[in-house]
Design an enzyme around this catalytic site. Structure first.
Site, PDB file in Angstrom:
ATOM      1  CB  SER A 183     -14.013   2.105  95.653  1.00 52.05           C
ATOM      2  OG  SER A 183     -12.667   2.023  95.255  1.00 52.05           O
ATOM      3  NE  ARG A 184     -16.402  -5.314  93.621  1.00 48.57           N
ATOM      4  CZ  ARG A 184     -16.943  -4.973  92.467  1.00 48.57           C
ATOM      5  NH1 ARG A 184     -16.162  -4.637  91.465  1.00 48.57           N
ATOM      6  NH2 ARG A 184     -18.240  -4.971  92.309  1.00 48.57           N
TER       7      ARG A 184
END
Ligand code: ATP
Ligand code: MG
Length: 583
Positions: free
Chosen positions: A444-445
């Site tokens: 999850s950036r």
């Protein structure tokens, strides 16, 4: 057509009786004043326009027949009936009394071919991409292909009533869907019509199906968590409001189950959910809607369904329609969660349309603009700035892979458009690790900013520990005699994997997750047999609730995990582990 402009224009009058000399003169005067060039006026006998005539100049048409006037009246009445709140009868009377038919030029084209939900039309020179056109039988179509002498339209209705040679009118409007608060709790089709048998839905307006995404200035950073209630996700791949997180995996790996759990977990969290089903069996969607209803989640959810039996055009438009509805709520400062289940089927529907429109096939036979198809959709999820009300759209697109191949065309496209992906693996799923999240390939950036402090400090090293475990697992696969330290490491890793197993519909609140993570990473679970870790988890939560509920309430209130609280949880967990091992 442009060659005609330079020389004389040809105007054709269609009517049952030929115009007399005086009428011809009036026509000519009108036409020269309008077009300013030499006009050649021709009369063609036609019985279609009883009580009047139709005048055609190139693709512009002046309809002065009874049916034309009737249509104008009908449209005027429809405009009136949009204002439903007021006194309808007096509005209608006003409309009829004040009605005077207009001689307005309309652009009219002719259907060349029709079939498979596609029509090609000639003569609509000025039509724009995405514009809605109206066929003589009342069927609506949308322009999706512009060529030199013809255009290609997709039809939103049965194509049986559209005949080659019949007229098509421009509307000057782009496709839109009705939106409004009344849609919450309903199951609709992509055109906004109810399909749950609960009667008409009162809309608050129309929103265009395609709309530019909010710009940089209009956005603010993602900073509020969207709690999924799933330990594996909240701890390692946190999702923030306004983020786009892809759920990707082979068929039957629990993709929909995750999306459904996330929706169910939004109860009482002031998030409006939209579930868009594309190309699924109607029965599966019905089941899902029933699950939502039974769990009280339909009270804040809209289901948009374009099932497998719908035409490719309807499936194509479904996610955009869902997004338009989401934008309505976002614009009113609400937080929206939208699930697109799934975009692989959406791409397939678009590929079918494109091939029927005779566009040249590219990689995997998809048209060249399939990337743009999904990027313009997903870019519309955003967290709006404070000035614009601070609403958000969080998107959870779903993509199905074939045999775990994430490097196929559509998966790579969507991976690159989203802010991260949760990768589900068949092997894990069948080995009983559910949700089957592959920790190494998921990411999850946006993450960090979307986690509470407590969760961040509780989940600290879990990814690292699991990565170490995976490496060691591969490394030790072939050797049987391991030293004690390695064995302990392995057991600890296996324990963590067990910890991440979670049944469907069993959400964990953030506090519960923090307790479990703190206990596990504090090695309080070491020594518990693997097959009993599930029971230990449930037992521990009960134990903490019964003996130290203040830990939970404090976590809930401050959202911070103090060192003291951390120690307390580990002590409690070790205490309980001793008790648990006795029986
Ligand atoms: P499809 O490719 O057909 O859309 P999918 O990837 O969406 O499948 P689901 O339909 O969500 O998969 O799940 C497949 C099955 O696995 C369902 O029967 C579901 O109940 C079960 N399942 C999913 N997640 C879990 C879980 N965490 N625990 C137990 N069972 C689960
Ligand atoms: Mg599914």
């Amino acid at each position: 057509m442009s060659e005609l402009n330079s020389s004389a224009k040809k105007a054709v009058i269609y009517s049952a009786v030929a115009p007399d000399e005086k009428q011809r003169e009036r026509f000519l005067a009108y036409l020269t004043s309008k077009y300013g060039t030499q006009i050649e006026l021709v009369w063609e006998k036609s019985d279609k326009f009883s009580g009047g005539f139709r005048l055609a100049v190139d693709s512009e048409v002046f309809d002065w027949s009874v049916s034309g006037k009737y249509r104008q009246l009908r449209e005027a009445m429809e405009r009136t009936s949009d204002k439903r709140d007021s006194d309808i009868i007096s509005l209608l009377r006003d409309t009829i009394e004040n009605f005077s038919p207009d001689v307005v030029a309309e652009e009219v084209g002719m259907v060349l071919t029709v079939g498979d939900g596609i029509a090609t039309v000639s003569g609509l020179d000025k039509v724009t991409y995405g514009e809605i056109v109206l066929f003589a039988s009342g069927v609506k179509g949308m322009v999706l292909e512009l060529r030199k002498n013809e255009i290609g339209c997709i039809l939103f209705d049965d194509d049986d009533s559209v005949l080659a040679g019949s007229y098509v009118r421009r509307t000057g409007k782009t496709a839109g869907v009705p939106v409004g608060d009344a849609f919450i709790g309903r199951v609709i089709n992509p055109l906004g019509l109810p399909i749950d048998g609960k009667g008409e839905i009162k809309s608050a307006g129309y929103f265009p199906v395609e709309r530019p995404a909010p710009g940089i200035i209009e956005r603010s950073p993602v900073d509020t968590p969207l709690e999924t209630g799933i330990l594996a996700i909240d701890s390692m791949f946190p999702i923030g409001r306004g983020q786009r997180e892809l759920i990707i995996g082979d068929r039957q790996t629990g993709k929909t189950a995750i999306a459904l759990d996330v929706i169910l977990n939004q109860k009482g969290k002031d998030v409006i959910c939209i579930y868009v089903a594309i190309g699924q069996k109607a029965s599966s969607v019905a089941q899902l809607a029933e699950k939502l209803r039974a769990n009280g989640a339909l009270d804040y959810t809209v289901v948009v369904n374009a099932s497998a039996s719908e035409s490719a055009s309807i499936q194509y438009i479904a996610p955009y329609a869902g997004c338009a509805l989401g934008e309505y709520f976002m614009g009113r400062g609400k937080d929206v969660l939208i699930v697109y289940d799934d975009l692989s089927k959406h791409a397939v529907a678009y590929r079918a349309l494109s091939l029927l429109l005779e566009r040249s096939p590219g990689r995997e036979a998809y048209p060249g603009d399939v990337f743009y198809l999904h990027s313009r959709l997903l870019e519309r999820s955003a967290k709006l700035s404070h000035e614009l009300g601070g609403g958000s759209i969080t998107a959870l697109p779903i993509v199905e892979t074939q045999a775990g191949d994430v490097s196929a065309y559509i998966p790579t496209n969507i991976i690159s458009i989203t802010d991260g992906q949760i990768f589900l693996e068949s092997d894990l799923f069948f080995s009983g690790q559910r949700p089957a999240v592959n920790v190494g390939l998921s990411v999850s950036r946006v993450g960090g900013a979307a986690q509470t402090k407590a969760m961040k400090s509780a989940s600290g090293a879990i990814r690292l520990d699991l990565a170490q475990y995976r490496e060691m697992e591969v490394f030790t696969q072939f050797s049987s005699d391991l030293d004690e330290a390695t064995k302990n490491q392995l057991a600890y890793g296996q324990g963590l994997m067990r910890l991440l197993r979670q049944e469907q519909y069993r959400h964990l609140s953030q506090e519960e997750q923090v307790v479990l993570l703190t206990a596990a990473l504090g090695k309080a679970m070491v020594g518990i047999p693997l097959n009993r870790i599930g029971d230990y988890k449930d037992g521990l939560l009960e134990y903490v609730k019964a003996n130290a509920s203040e830990v939970l309430t404090e976590l809930q209130r401050t959202k911070v995990l103090s060192d003291a609280a951390k120690e307390r949880i580990v002590t409690l967990a070790t205490e309980f582990a001793k008790e648990f091992s006795k029986d």
